[in-house]
Design an enzyme around this catalytic site. Structure first.
Site, mmCIF file in Angstrom:
data_model
loop_
_atom_site.group_PDB
_atom_site.id
_atom_site.type_symbol
_atom_site.label_atom_id
_atom_site.label_comp_id
_atom_site.label_asym_id
_atom_site.label_seq_id
_atom_site.Cartn_x
_atom_site.Cartn_y
_atom_site.Cartn_z
ATOM 1 N N ASP A 44 0.841 -1.196 0.000
ATOM 2 C CA ASP A 44 0.000 0.000 0.000
ATOM 3 C C ASP A 44 0.884 1.258 0.000
ATOM 4 O O ASP A 44 1.834 1.346 0.788
ATOM 5 C CB ASP A 44 -0.870 -0.053 1.269
ATOM 6 C CG ASP A 44 -2.001 0.943 1.246
ATOM 7 O OD1 ASP A 44 -2.395 1.372 0.146
ATOM 8 O OD2 ASP A 44 -2.512 1.278 2.337
ATOM 9 N N HIS A 65 -7.811 9.861 3.963
ATOM 10 C CA HIS A 65 -7.449 8.808 4.905
ATOM 11 C C HIS A 65 -7.813 9.207 6.332
ATOM 12 O O HIS A 65 -7.920 10.382 6.644
ATOM 13 C CB HIS A 65 -5.946 8.522 4.827
ATOM 14 C CG HIS A 65 -5.534 7.899 3.533
ATOM 15 N ND1 HIS A 65 -5.097 8.635 2.465
ATOM 16 C CD2 HIS A 65 -5.529 6.607 3.129
ATOM 17 C CE1 HIS A 65 -4.825 7.823 1.451
ATOM 18 N NE2 HIS A 65 -5.074 6.583 1.823
ATOM 19 N N GLY A 66 -7.977 8.200 7.184
ATOM 20 C CA GLY A 66 -8.189 8.462 8.604
ATOM 21 C C GLY A 66 -9.661 8.571 8.973
ATOM 22 O O GLY A 66 -10.547 8.225 8.182
ATOM 23 N N LYS A 82 -12.971 12.554 7.814
ATOM 24 C CA LYS A 82 -12.948 12.693 6.354
ATOM 25 C C LYS A 82 -13.700 13.911 5.843
ATOM 26 O O LYS A 82 -13.404 14.419 4.778
ATOM 27 C CB LYS A 82 -13.541 11.434 5.717
ATOM 28 C CG LYS A 82 -12.726 10.180 6.028
ATOM 29 C CD LYS A 82 -13.264 8.985 5.277
ATOM 30 C CE LYS A 82 -12.640 7.698 5.748
ATOM 31 N NZ LYS A 82 -11.188 7.636 5.525
ATOM 32 N N HIS A 104 -9.378 4.836 -2.199
ATOM 33 C CA HIS A 104 -8.665 4.916 -0.912
ATOM 34 C C HIS A 104 -9.523 5.707 0.071
ATOM 35 O O HIS A 104 -10.480 6.361 -0.317
ATOM 36 C CB HIS A 104 -7.320 5.638 -1.108
ATOM 37 C CG HIS A 104 -6.281 4.772 -1.737
ATOM 38 N ND1 HIS A 104 -5.191 4.313 -1.046
ATOM 39 C CD2 HIS A 104 -6.181 4.252 -2.982
ATOM 40 C CE1 HIS A 104 -4.450 3.566 -1.855
ATOM 41 N NE2 HIS A 104 -5.035 3.508 -3.042
ATOM 42 N N GLY A 105 -9.149 5.634 1.324
ATOM 43 C CA GLY A 105 -9.855 6.418 2.342
ATOM 44 C C GLY A 105 -11.324 6.051 2.406
ATOM 45 O O GLY A 105 -12.194 6.901 2.531
ATOM 46 N N ASN A 132 -10.263 0.398 -0.220
ATOM 47 C CA ASN A 132 -9.233 0.325 0.831
ATOM 48 C C ASN A 132 -9.773 0.718 2.206
ATOM 49 O O ASN A 132 -10.328 1.806 2.367
ATOM 50 C CB ASN A 132 -8.090 1.276 0.491
ATOM 51 C CG ASN A 132 -7.292 0.828 -0.708
ATOM 52 O OD1 ASN A 132 -7.727 -0.026 -1.478
ATOM 53 N ND2 ASN A 132 -6.123 1.397 -0.882
ATOM 54 N N ARG A 173 -8.868 -0.298 12.730
ATOM 55 C CA ARG A 173 -8.176 0.291 13.879
ATOM 56 C C ARG A 173 -9.155 0.659 14.987
ATOM 57 O O ARG A 173 -8.908 0.405 16.165
ATOM 58 C CB ARG A 173 -7.426 1.560 13.443
ATOM 59 C CG ARG A 173 -6.280 1.285 12.502
ATOM 60 C CD ARG A 173 -5.607 2.577 12.086
ATOM 61 N NE ARG A 173 -4.468 2.293 11.223
ATOM 62 C CZ ARG A 173 -3.577 3.195 10.849
ATOM 63 N NH1 ARG A 173 -3.679 4.440 11.247
ATOM 64 N NH2 ARG A 173 -2.564 2.865 10.073
ATOM 65 N N ARG A 211 -3.952 -12.838 25.275
ATOM 66 C CA ARG A 211 -4.933 -13.534 24.424
ATOM 67 C C ARG A 211 -6.353 -13.119 24.778
ATOM 68 O O ARG A 211 -7.226 -13.056 23.919
ATOM 69 C CB ARG A 211 -4.750 -15.054 24.561
ATOM 70 C CG ARG A 211 -3.421 -15.519 24.008
ATOM 71 C CD ARG A 211 -3.083 -16.914 24.429
ATOM 72 N NE ARG A 211 -2.909 -17.017 25.873
ATOM 73 C CZ ARG A 211 -2.469 -18.104 26.507
ATOM 74 N NH1 ARG A 211 -2.163 -19.173 25.817
ATOM 75 N NH2 ARG A 211 -2.338 -18.111 27.824
HETATM 76 P P1 13P Z 1 -9.078 4.600 5.580
HETATM 77 O O1 13P Z 1 -8.225 5.487 6.431
HETATM 78 O O2 13P Z 1 -10.354 5.296 5.202
HETATM 79 O O3 13P Z 1 -9.351 3.296 6.208
HETATM 80 O O4 13P Z 1 -8.289 4.330 4.204
HETATM 81 C C1 13P Z 1 -7.282 3.352 4.136
HETATM 82 C C2 13P Z 1 -6.528 3.413 2.857
HETATM 83 O O5 13P Z 1 -6.857 4.106 1.920
HETATM 84 C C3 13P Z 1 -5.335 2.560 2.748
HETATM 85 O O6 13P Z 1 -4.672 2.734 1.544
HETATM 86 O O1 G3H Z 2 -3.404 4.549 3.616
HETATM 87 C C1 G3H Z 2 -2.900 4.454 4.710
HETATM 88 C C2 G3H Z 2 -3.120 3.286 5.579
HETATM 89 O O2 G3H Z 2 -4.137 3.575 6.495
HETATM 90 C C3 G3H Z 2 -1.831 2.883 6.236
HETATM 91 O O3 G3H Z 2 -1.520 3.778 7.242
HETATM 92 O O4 G3H Z 2 0.874 4.344 6.928
HETATM 93 O O5 G3H Z 2 -0.211 4.492 9.187
HETATM 94 O O6 G3H Z 2 0.265 2.258 8.145
HETATM 95 P P1 G3H Z 2 -0.042 3.715 7.908
HETATM 96 ZN ZN ZN Z 3 -4.707 4.788 0.916
#
Ligand code: 13P
Ligand code: G3H
Ligand code: ZN
Length: 304
Positions: free
Chosen positions: A81, A177-178, A181, A207-208, A250, A256, A277
């Site tokens: 990714d 992302h995150g 949004k 993505h996102g 994605n 998370r 566990r």
């Molecule tokens: P999210 O932060 O919306 O889960 O997107 C993840 C992503 O695009 C990873 O490439």
């Molecule tokens: O697109 C990003 C993914 O959420 C991965 O995030 O770079 O913090 O692992 P990261």
């Molecule tokens: Zn992404």
């Protein structure tokens, strides 16, 4: 054996559904995603970011994915990714990922084309497919400011795909992302997506795409998280995107938050229990449920 990402996504494009890309960082997350895919007879793409490699190590994560794919009846692909570091991309190609992403979207158009072409040449020699990106998705890639998301230009997308020979294209249509949004109402540019789909005949990637589900957010907050202002992509808008050419979706943030909510709950309710566990098992279960929900929304259930 790891599955072929291109085959998985070409089938999705023909049959008009999308396949989930889910980010992995540890064993529990891998197991949760794989179990969800198996329960619903769905193909799935496990994805590793450069941050995940830094955290867990490339060989560890690669082997977790490989073992899962060997023991599974559903197609499980492994994807890099947001590859930005050429050395890491080359290591992933060498070890045998199913696909890699070269993310040079922050560069100018010509540099993005040149870098993407270079990776396509290397990857295709080993029958590994390549995702590239045009436009900017907010969040981690938002180098300028969150107000400056650059939507993908459909004409440039057509030229980009022709000149680079990439296999899948990540498009910027308003997601970021995150967990934060949208400030106001969530709104994806489906009109732009439709134009891109008319011009570009390869699988498109969103993505996102986390939905930041209310029930999971409420659970996390009940046990102490502060998630004020979080907002994801409404599930209906995901469905609309899939109808209009998105074949790979994605998701990381939803996993998370699920992990966080479940761990907080155990720690709060069982203060005398310190068995990892018992702490991580419920997180695995909740991630599985979150992935199952996503698979159903994308329509990849029973497509394995
Ligand atoms: P999210 O932060 O919306 O889960 O997107 C993840 C992503 O695009 C990873 O490439
Ligand atoms: O697109 C990003 C993914 O959420 C991965 O995030 O770079 O913090 O692992 P990261
Ligand atoms: Zn992404």
């Amino acid at each position: 054996m790891l599955a072929n990402t291109k085959k998985i996504l070409e089938k999705a494009r023909k049959e008009n559904y999308a396949v989930g890309h889910f980010n992995i960082n540890n064993m529990e997350t891998v197991q949760a995603i794989v179990k969800a895919a198996e329960n619903l007879k769905s193909p799935v793409i496990l994805a590793i970011s450069e941050g995940a490699i830094k955290y867990a190590g490339l060989e560890y994560l690669y082997n977790l994915a490989l073992i899962s794919s060997k023991n599974s009846k559903v197609p499980i692909a492994l994807h890099l990714d947001h590859g930005k570091d050429l050395k890491i991309i080359k290591r992933c190609i060498k070890i045998g990922f199913s696909s890699v992403m070269i993310d040079a979207s922050h560069e100018n158009f010509e540099t993005n084309i040149n870098l993407t072409k270079k990776i396509v040449k290397l990857a295709h020699k080993k029958k590994i497919s390549v995702e590239a990106e045009l436009g900017t998705i907010g969040g981690i890639e938002d180098y300028v400011s969150s107000k400056k998301i650059i939507y993908t230009d459909p004409y440039k997308a057509e030229e980009f795909v022709k000149r680079t020979g990439c296999d899948f294209l990540a498009v910027a249509i308003g997601t970021s992302h995150g967990a934060y949004k949208f400030k106001g109402k969530a709104h994806l540019k489906i009109d732009i997506l439709k134009q891109i789909q008319n011009k570009v005949k390869i699988p498109l990637v969103l993505h996102g795409a986390s939905s930041v589900p209310k029930n999971i957010v409420n659970l996390a907050e009940k046990y102490g998280a502060n998630l004020k202002g979080v907002k994801g992509v409404p599930e209906k808008q995901l469905t609309t995107s899939v109808k209009n050419g998105i074949c790979k979706v994605n998701t990381d943030t939803d996993l998370r938050i699920s992990f966080d909510a479940a761990v907080r709950k155990v720690i709060k309710n069982q203060p005398k229990d310190f068995d990892p566990r018992h702490i991580l098992g419920p997180a695995r279960d909740l991630i599985q449920k979150t992935v199952e929900r996503k698979i159903k929304i994308l329509g990849s259930d029973n497509k394995a």
